[in-house]
Design an enzyme around this catalytic site. Structure first.
Site, PDB file in Angstrom:
ATOM      1  N   HIS A  56      -4.768  -7.662  -0.118  1.00 26.58           N
ATOM      2  CA  HIS A  56      -4.040  -6.410   0.074  1.00 26.58           C
ATOM      3  C   HIS A  56      -3.202  -6.381   1.346  1.00 26.58           C
ATOM      4  CE1 HIS A  56      -3.357  -2.154  -0.611  1.00 26.58           C
ATOM      5  NE2 HIS A  56      -3.787  -1.859   0.613  1.00 26.58           N
TER       6      HIS A  56
ATOM      7  N   TYR B 223      -3.252  10.943   1.461  1.00 22.21           N
ATOM      8  CA  TYR B 223      -3.853  10.904   0.124  1.00 22.21           C
ATOM      9  C   TYR B 223      -3.826  12.297  -0.509  1.00 22.21           C
ATOM     10  CZ  TYR B 223      -5.526   6.155   0.936  1.00 22.21           C
ATOM     11  OH  TYR B 223      -5.593   4.802   1.168  1.00 22.21           O
TER      12      TYR B 223
ATOM     13  N   ASP C 139       0.858  -1.184   0.000  1.00 24.21           N
ATOM     14  CA  ASP C 139       0.000   0.000   0.000  1.00 24.21           C
ATOM     15  C   ASP C 139       0.898   1.239   0.000  1.00 24.21           C
ATOM     16  OD1 ASP C 139      -3.077   0.722   0.435  1.00 24.21           O
ATOM     17  OD2 ASP C 139      -1.930   2.060   1.733  1.00 24.21           O
TER      18      ASP C 139
END
Length: 408
Positions: free
Chosen positions: A386, A332, A178
């Protein structure tokens, strides 16, 4: 500031406040038969919250985290929490392992003993590692970020100072998934003088060289010249040079962004607005995070076929008790404004290993990774998603051991 031993200790007041909130939830409605189509399923979240309120024991989870050697330091004004477990073997290799969102140090609790003490788990002591697992800035027990610009490159700079300057490792390895994969790639690219090699489960960063840069284009120009999302797509003339496998990957990424990428868009544009709800409501925070564990894992829709309720709630609790959901989602925003585009001569030249789990958010072909990475090992796993360290710890560690063995 030299690193100091650190004990995770959440006050009773914080836990009592949480219990009060869990006893006075104002539940939303739900379309009958909706299941998970609209997001987190109401019946499941009610079941999970009931266990959180009446069965989950944070003190047990806290003791488990404190069983590792925890430390805290300040590097260039940023408070950093990290686990540092020494290896048991003739010559342990230093490695820094970085989580992502919505992960935490807890994601790594299964792989730390496998990496530090392989002999106790059926392995060769020659494969041991000195393992460093930091909480990313603004995540978990690290300090909340207080300035703009804390992106993956900045985190990699802090990690290199932690490993080389603070801990004295002149040469070390790196691993991550990630956002942690982006940090790890940045370490390999910008700090190759210290980094022996990198192992990741994702190759979404960096963006390969495409000719003229996409930076600075207006939104209209992006829509005219780009396939994929305007925020992170690919030039049409570049796409014309791609293989069918690579084009299929781009199609998959575009489809995924349309179906599953809403969280990333709001976290990348208005994280502060989102935080008022998530930082105030433990149930809202739980639903926001748990839905990702269900969707991003290889669980066929049954999240508890992979994780226990304690796994899920320990992760949620780390965000809740530290109030870091806002500072974590800001990554982000920061990264979205500093997309990493490679130039014509740019490449991650340190040896790289990529472990591809079938339910990862993006599963590119090797040819795509080789555009930016010096791929020395490529492993396509039979199962897993993930959160590889939590979901498939033995498989992940085996791949890491085999790759780094030749770099010792």
């Amino acid at each position: 500031m030299a690193a100091q031993p650190y004990t995770i200790s959440v006050s009773d007041d914080v836990l009592e406040d949480l219990r009060h909130r869990l006893m006075h939830v104002r539940w939303p409605d739900e379309i009958p038969g909706a299941e998970w189509d609209y997001g987190s399923n109401l019946d499941y979240i009610k079941e999970l919250v009931a266990y959180w309120r009446d069965g989950f024991d944070w003190r047990t989870a806290e003791a488990g985290l404190n069983a590792f050697a925890n430390f805290y330091t300040t590097i260039e004004g940023q408070g950093i929490h990290f686990i540092h477990e020494k290896g048991k073997g003739p010559n342990p290799m230093p490695i820094i392992v970085t989580h992502g969102w919505p992960g935490s140090i807890y994601e790594m609790h299964k792989i730390i003993p496998l990496l530090t003490d392989p002999a106790s788990h059926g392995g060769d002591p020659a494969d041991s590692f000195d393992v460093v697992v930091p909480s990313m800035p603004g995540y978990g027990f690290s300090a909340q970020t207080r300035e703009r610009g804390m992106n993956t490159r900045r985190i990699a700079e802090l990690w290199d100072k932690l490993m080389a300057d603070e801990l004295g490792y002149s040469r070390y390895a790196a691993q991550g998934g990630d956002w942690g994969a982006g940090v790890t790639a940045r370490l390999g690219f910008h700090h190759s003088d210290h980094v022996l090699g990198i192992h990741t489960t994702s190759v979404t960063q960096a963006i390969p060289y495409q000719g003229a840069s996409l930076q600075g284009l207006s939104m209209r120009e992006r829509l005219e010249q780009v396939i994929g999302t305007p925020q992170g797509g690919y030039r049409r003339d570049f796409a014309a040079t791609l293989s069918d496998e690579e084009l299929e990957m781009i199609d998959q990424r575009v489809s995924w962004a349309a179906a599953e990428g809403g969280y990333a868009h709001i976290q990348g544009t208005k994280p502060q607005t989102l935080a008022y709800g998530l930082n105030d409501s433990p149930v809202g925070l739980c639903a926001w995070i748990v839905e990702k564990y269900r969707t991003w894992s290889d669980c066929n829709g049954d999240v508890e076929s992979v994780y226990t309720k304690d796994d899920l709630l320990t992760t949620v609790m780390i965000y809740w008790v530290t109030q870091t959901i806002n500072s974590s989602t800001r990554l982000y925003y920061e990264n979205g404004r500093t997309l990493w585009y490679f130039g014509p001569e740019d490449r991650i030249d340190v040896p790289c290993a990529i472990a591809v789990f079938p339910k990862e958010l993006s599963t590119p072909p090797r040819s795509w990774a080789e555009r930016t990475y010096n791929v020395q090992r490529w492993t396509e796993m039979d199962s897993g998603g993930h959160f590889a360290a939590l979901e498939k710890p033995a498989e992940l560690v085996s791949d890491m051991r085999e790759f780094f063995r030749d770099l010792r």
